[in-house]
Each structure stands twice: as C-alpha cells, then as structure tokens.
Design an enzyme around this catalytic site. Structure first.
Site, PDB file in Angstrom:
ATOM      1  N   ARG A   1     -32.043 117.947 -26.243  1.00  0.00           N
ATOM      2  CA  ARG A   1     -30.711 118.541 -26.248  1.00  0.00           C
ATOM      3  C   ARG A   1     -29.675 117.420 -26.294  1.00  0.00           C
ATOM      4  O   ARG A   1     -29.697 116.523 -25.451  1.00  0.00           O
ATOM      5  CB  ARG A   1     -30.519 119.387 -24.972  1.00  0.00           C
ATOM      6  CG  ARG A   1     -29.117 119.881 -24.803  1.00  0.00           C
ATOM      7  CD  ARG A   1     -28.904 120.751 -23.561  1.00  0.00           C
ATOM      8  NE  ARG A   1     -27.478 120.984 -23.470  1.00  0.00           N
ATOM      9  CZ  ARG A   1     -26.716 120.729 -22.417  1.00  0.00           C
ATOM     10  NH1 ARG A   1     -27.247 120.294 -21.293  1.00  0.00           N
ATOM     11  NH2 ARG A   1     -25.421 120.918 -22.466  1.00  0.00           N
TER      12      ARG A   1
ATOM     13  N   HIS B   1     -19.430 119.006 -25.355  1.00  0.00           N
ATOM     14  CA  HIS B   1     -19.781 118.416 -24.062  1.00  0.00           C
ATOM     15  C   HIS B   1     -18.630 117.474 -23.668  1.00  0.00           C
ATOM     16  O   HIS B   1     -18.792 116.271 -23.549  1.00  0.00           O
ATOM     17  CB  HIS B   1     -21.122 117.689 -24.151  1.00  0.00           C
ATOM     18  CG  HIS B   1     -21.791 117.443 -22.826  1.00  0.00           C
ATOM     19  ND1 HIS B   1     -23.099 117.783 -22.565  1.00  0.00           N
ATOM     20  CD2 HIS B   1     -21.336 116.890 -21.666  1.00  0.00           C
ATOM     21  CE1 HIS B   1     -23.424 117.431 -21.317  1.00  0.00           C
ATOM     22  NE2 HIS B   1     -22.347 116.885 -20.754  1.00  0.00           N
TER      23      HIS B   1
ATOM     24  N   GLU C   1     -21.040 123.406 -19.490  1.00  0.00           N
ATOM     25  CA  GLU C   1     -20.362 123.505 -18.199  1.00  0.00           C
ATOM     26  C   GLU C   1     -18.853 123.710 -18.332  1.00  0.00           C
ATOM     27  O   GLU C   1     -18.062 122.849 -17.929  1.00  0.00           O
ATOM     28  CB  GLU C   1     -20.652 122.254 -17.362  1.00  0.00           C
ATOM     29  CG  GLU C   1     -22.130 122.031 -17.123  1.00  0.00           C
ATOM     30  CD  GLU C   1     -22.412 120.955 -16.061  1.00  0.00           C
ATOM     31  OE1 GLU C   1     -21.475 120.264 -15.648  1.00  0.00           O
ATOM     32  OE2 GLU C   1     -23.577 120.832 -15.660  1.00  0.00           O
TER      33      GLU C   1
ATOM     34  N   ASN D   1     -27.613 124.633 -15.876  1.00  0.00           N
ATOM     35  CA  ASN D   1     -27.529 123.234 -15.456  1.00  0.00           C
ATOM     36  C   ASN D   1     -27.505 123.268 -13.936  1.00  0.00           C
ATOM     37  O   ASN D   1     -26.575 123.808 -13.339  1.00  0.00           O
ATOM     38  CB  ASN D   1     -26.234 122.564 -15.951  1.00  0.00           C
ATOM     39  CG  ASN D   1     -26.253 122.261 -17.438  1.00  0.00           C
ATOM     40  OD1 ASN D   1     -27.159 122.683 -18.156  1.00  0.00           O
ATOM     41  ND2 ASN D   1     -25.253 121.537 -17.894  1.00  0.00           N
TER      42      ASN D   1
ATOM     43  N   TYR E   1     -27.901 121.216 -10.262  1.00  0.00           N
ATOM     44  CA  TYR E   1     -27.995 119.977  -9.488  1.00  0.00           C
ATOM     45  C   TYR E   1     -28.050 120.208  -7.984  1.00  0.00           C
ATOM     46  O   TYR E   1     -28.754 119.513  -7.277  1.00  0.00           O
ATOM     47  CB  TYR E   1     -26.826 119.036  -9.844  1.00  0.00           C
ATOM     48  CG  TYR E   1     -26.984 118.489 -11.243  1.00  0.00           C
ATOM     49  CD1 TYR E   1     -27.799 117.402 -11.499  1.00  0.00           C
ATOM     50  CD2 TYR E   1     -26.367 119.115 -12.327  1.00  0.00           C
ATOM     51  CE1 TYR E   1     -27.992 116.927 -12.779  1.00  0.00           C
ATOM     52  CE2 TYR E   1     -26.564 118.653 -13.620  1.00  0.00           C
ATOM     53  CZ  TYR E   1     -27.375 117.556 -13.841  1.00  0.00           C
ATOM     54  OH  TYR E   1     -27.589 117.094 -15.110  1.00  0.00           O
TER      55      TYR E   1
ATOM     56  N   GLU F   1     -30.210 121.400 -17.895  1.00  0.00           N
ATOM     57  CA  GLU F   1     -30.052 120.106 -17.221  1.00  0.00           C
ATOM     58  C   GLU F   1     -30.571 120.221 -15.804  1.00  0.00           C
ATOM     59  O   GLU F   1     -30.272 121.189 -15.095  1.00  0.00           O
ATOM     60  CB  GLU F   1     -28.584 119.654 -17.119  1.00  0.00           C
ATOM     61  CG  GLU F   1     -28.009 119.109 -18.377  1.00  0.00           C
ATOM     62  CD  GLU F   1     -26.564 118.639 -18.209  1.00  0.00           C
ATOM     63  OE1 GLU F   1     -26.181 118.197 -17.096  1.00  0.00           O
ATOM     64  OE2 GLU F   1     -25.825 118.725 -19.196  1.00  0.00           O
TER      65      GLU F   1
HETATM   66  C1  FCB Z   1     -23.611 117.354 -15.536  1.00  0.00           C
HETATM   67  C2  FCB Z   1     -23.112 116.946 -16.902  1.00  0.00           C
HETATM   68  C3  FCB Z   1     -23.846 115.769 -17.493  1.00  0.00           C
HETATM   69  C4  FCB Z   1     -24.117 114.705 -16.437  1.00  0.00           C
HETATM   70  C5  FCB Z   1     -24.808 115.330 -15.253  1.00  0.00           C
HETATM   71  C6  FCB Z   1     -25.187 114.325 -14.188  1.00  0.00           C
HETATM   72  O1  FCB Z   1     -22.633 118.041 -14.860  1.00  0.00           O
HETATM   73  O2  FCB Z   1     -23.212 118.037 -17.792  1.00  0.00           O
HETATM   74  O3  FCB Z   1     -23.091 115.271 -18.558  1.00  0.00           O
HETATM   75  O4  FCB Z   1     -22.942 114.103 -16.079  1.00  0.00           O
HETATM   76  O5  FCB Z   1     -23.966 116.294 -14.685  1.00  0.00           O
END
Ligand code: FCB
Length: 449
Positions: A80, A124, A169, A293, A295, A351
C-alpha cells in the site's frame, strides 16, 4: 465447550506493508513536481524535530526498484502506497506532469512483475500547495479538485491497479492539520474541524465516480484512523465523554461514508451552510472495503470546552517509542465492530505497527524483538477475531516497509521492517522483516518462529 479457534490466514490473505509518498519518496522538487503543504510546512523553521524535512526522506523516488526487490525478499503479497498529488498535478488541478505519472506507472509494473498487489492511497496528507493557497480543505472546491485528480490517475493506472483507497485517516488530516496545527498546513482553529472534515469526505465521495467509470472492477474504500475509546473513570460524565470521543474520532467518518449521516453530536455542531444538496448521498456512495489503521486505544474524560471531552495522557500498558500504549485488544475490538456493523464490506488492516529505538549491532543486524512481539500480538488478535466472528478480513499491512520520515517527528521514530540509514540510504532487513516473511509463509504468527 467450543474449541479455541486457530489464528491462521489462508494463502490468499494479503500480507503487506504500507507507506506514504511524502514519508519515503524525497525528490521533492524533481521532474516537474509541484510543492505540497508538507514541503511548505517542513521548510518552516520550528515545525519538525531537529529542523528535518522530507526533501530526501528514503530517496525512494530514485531507489524504488531496489525497494521493490526488498519487498520481494520479504515475501510481500501486497503493498500500500500513496501518490503525491503534486507530482502528478503540480498546481493541484489542470496540467498533468507526465513524468510524475510515469514514475507511478513504473512502480506499479515493478510490483506486478513481482506478484505484489498494489493498493493505492490517493490522499495521504500532502495536498498540493496551490490548493492550500485557495483555502485547502476549508474550501469546498478542493473536493472537486480531488475528483479530477482521481480521474487522471485511474485512467492511467486503473487497468492494473484494482484497490483504491481515497483518503488516509481523514480525522488526522482535519484534526492535526487544522485544529492542533501539529501537521501541515499547521492551522490552529477548532471550528475548522467541521468544514475540513466534510470537504475531505466530499472529496472521497466525488472521487468514487471517476474510479468506478475508469476501473469497473475496482475495490474502493477509506483507511480510517480508528481508536477504541474508553472512559478514564467510571463517572457518568466520562461515559458520556467516551461516546462524544467516539463520534469525533471514529463515528463522524464511518457513519458519513457507510451510513450517509453524521452522528448527532457532529451534525449539530456542523455549521449550517457546510452540508449542501445531496452531499451525504455522494459521500456514502458504494464502497467495497474498509481500512482499519490501528495504533492504540484512547482513554477519555469529560471536558468543559467543545467537543466536550479530552484524551487523557494516562495509558496503563507498555508503550512504544511514540508513547503509544500497546493494546492489541483494541485491534480485535475494531475487527469485531466493523464486521458487525458493516458485514457487506471487506476489511483490511491498512496500517498497524510500532516505533522502537532500533540499533544496528556490530554484526550489522537489527534485532528488534520488541517489534516482533508487537506484531505477533496484533496479528494474532486480528486473526483470532477473524476466525471467531467470520469477519471478512482480507489483509494486513504493517506500518511500515522501511524507516521513514515520521511527519513532525522527522526520522527519529523508526517504524520499518527495514532499517534505513538516512546518511547513506543503506537498507538492512530487520529481524522483524525476516519474522514477517516467515509469518507470511506460515499464515500464523505462532508458526513464524
Ligand atoms: C498513521 C499515519 C502514517 C504514520 C503512522 C505512524 O497515523 O497514517 O502515515 O505516520 O501513523
């Protein structure tokens, strides 16, 4: 008693990695590329740690063929990446820069020659500066420009690229770009959250039309930044705050794209003239896939100022170098919630990954056991939930292929499966990269050694 489900992916599961143009390409002013808001922002003193810029980044624009070779060594099935809008349309709209399009053409062919399925992200975060000068995402016209841009690139690449992600995002674009100012264009005005959110989503909706026309067999979606919200305490007001936080971070985007409406708390705050005509129908045009995405989770509490909540700094679990809590249960939560709410869509984890302070040892190895543990826990969580819920989870993309330019933090946080030496541009596959190759072969994180 039910048997525990085995977390295993089939041979057609798309294991991949993700990157973004500004974070890796460099060549910021070469071959006719126009400036983007990230060029402008990074060149503004004080914005990026240590005064770094993405002018060179990983020099991927020149080294793409070697990087595709490394992807093949990792055994990736998918990749991607995003297109730099200003490399293709230097003024944001109008004249097309043939050299810019040709770059992506070569990259796509290189990937396909290696059996790697390309997933393209249109936006992006690197808006052409020319469009910022006309107001950026505050200006409704930017959405129309995004439609034209989608037309140009799908005409050229759509014969070979079938997976299209319109926005990466959108919450972060609007929040970090226009509310906190920690990302380009660096504006700091809470009320801008609402029109920029709506115009980004309108850009997505308008882009659907040329994508459908030019790529009849396209799979289209958005990569949403999704964070599970939890109340910081069990006070009622913090539960209310949790729900507001969920609307603001997650629901505004999911509901608009997939249900054609904003959550009430967003709809009532939206200035009156922003939503026009059949905008919501355009925004909720047919999509095929949902990108997660993921985290971290966020713990929220009530706050007197709009939007009525705040994120607490309190995160109980172990953290990554970014200070982000490691919480794989949050990924299970999202696979389950998306599968439950939108069962007719394919799901991709577009992600997921972590920064750790990697070092190259005397033998030239990067033994990043923390990243392996992080990826093992998260892929296991995702696959277990897929098996338990029959979720249509079709792929998983590690952020990131290689250490790159991490926005305002510059090159300090290293997220890659491949180590980048930013002085020499030498790449070293980290132990996590070797581990990921074994995972792809085995289909299960528990059989990857
Ligand atoms: C996400 C972003 C990516 C990168 C990661 C760590 O929010 O989409 O570009 O910065 O975090």
């Amino acid at each position: 008693m039910s048997q525990p489900v085995e977390p295993r992916a089939g041979r057609d599961f798309l294991w991949g990695t993700a990157t973004a143009a500004y974070q890796i390409e460099g060549a910021y002013n070469e071959d006719g590329k126009g400036p983007s808001i990230w060029d402008t922002y990074a060149h503004t003193p004080g914005k990026i740690e240590r005064g770094e810029t993405g002018d060179v980044a990983c020099d991927h624009y020149h080294r793409w063929a070697d990087d595709v070779e490394l992807m093949a060594q990792l055994g990736l099935r998918a990749y991607r990446f995003s297109l730099a809008w200003a490399r293709i349309l230097p003024d944001g709209r109008g004249a097309v820069n043939a050299a810019g399009l040709a770059f992506y053409d070569r990259l796509v062919d290189g990937l396909l020659a290696r059996g790697i399925t390309p997933f393209i992200t249109l936006y992006h975060w690197d808006l052409p500066q020319a469009l910022q000068e006309r107001g950026g995402w505050v200006n409704r016209d930017t959405a129309a420009s995004m439609c034209d841009y989608a037309d140009v690139v799908t005409r050229r690449l759509g014969d070979r690229v079938k997976h299209w992600i319109t926005l990466n995002e959108p919450h972060i674009s609007s929040h970090h770009g226009y509310v906190t100012g920690e990302h380009a264009p660096g504006l700091h005005a809470f009320p801008l959250y609402y029109p920029t959110t709506h115009h980004l989503l309108l850009g997505h909706g308008l882009a659907l039309q040329p994508i459908r026309e030019n790529v009849p067999d396209a799979k289209v979606g958005v990569a949403f930044s999704l964070s599970e919200m939890q109340p910081a305490t069990d006070r009622n007001e913090d539960f209310d705050a949790m729900s507001l936080g969920d609307d603001f971070h997650n629901g505004a985007y999911l509901d608009a794209v997939l249900r054609g409406r904003y959550p009430d708390s967003i709809a009532t705050a939206m200035p009156e003239d922003v939503i026009q005509g059949n905008d919501m129908a355009v925004i909720s045009g047919k999509t095929d896939m949902i990108g997660i995405n993921y985290y971290m989770r966020l713990l929220v509490r009530a706050h007197k100022d709009a939007p009525g909540f705040e994120i607490t700094p309190w995160q109980p679990g172990p953290r990554t170098e970014m200070g982000w809590e490691q919480y794989p249960q949050g990924l299970s939560y999202w696979v389950r919630r998306i599968a439950n709410d939108f069962p007719d869509h394919d799901i991709y984890i577009t992600e997921n990954g972590a920064a750790f302070p990697d070092v190259v040892d005397d033998a030239g190895r990067v033994d990043d056991q923390q990243r392996i543990a992080f990826l093992r826990d998260h892929t296991r969580a995702a696959l277990e939930t897929m098996a338990a819920t029959q979720a249509r989870l079709k792929g998983y993309f590690v952020w990131s292929l290689l250490d790159n330019f991490e926005w305002a933090y510059g090159t300090r946080p290293r997220f890659g499966l491949i180590h980048t030496n930013f002085k020499t541009q030498e790449r070293i596959i980290k132990e996590s990269g070797h581990w990921y190759r074994r995972l792809i072969e085995a289909g299960s994180p528990d059989d990857a050694g």
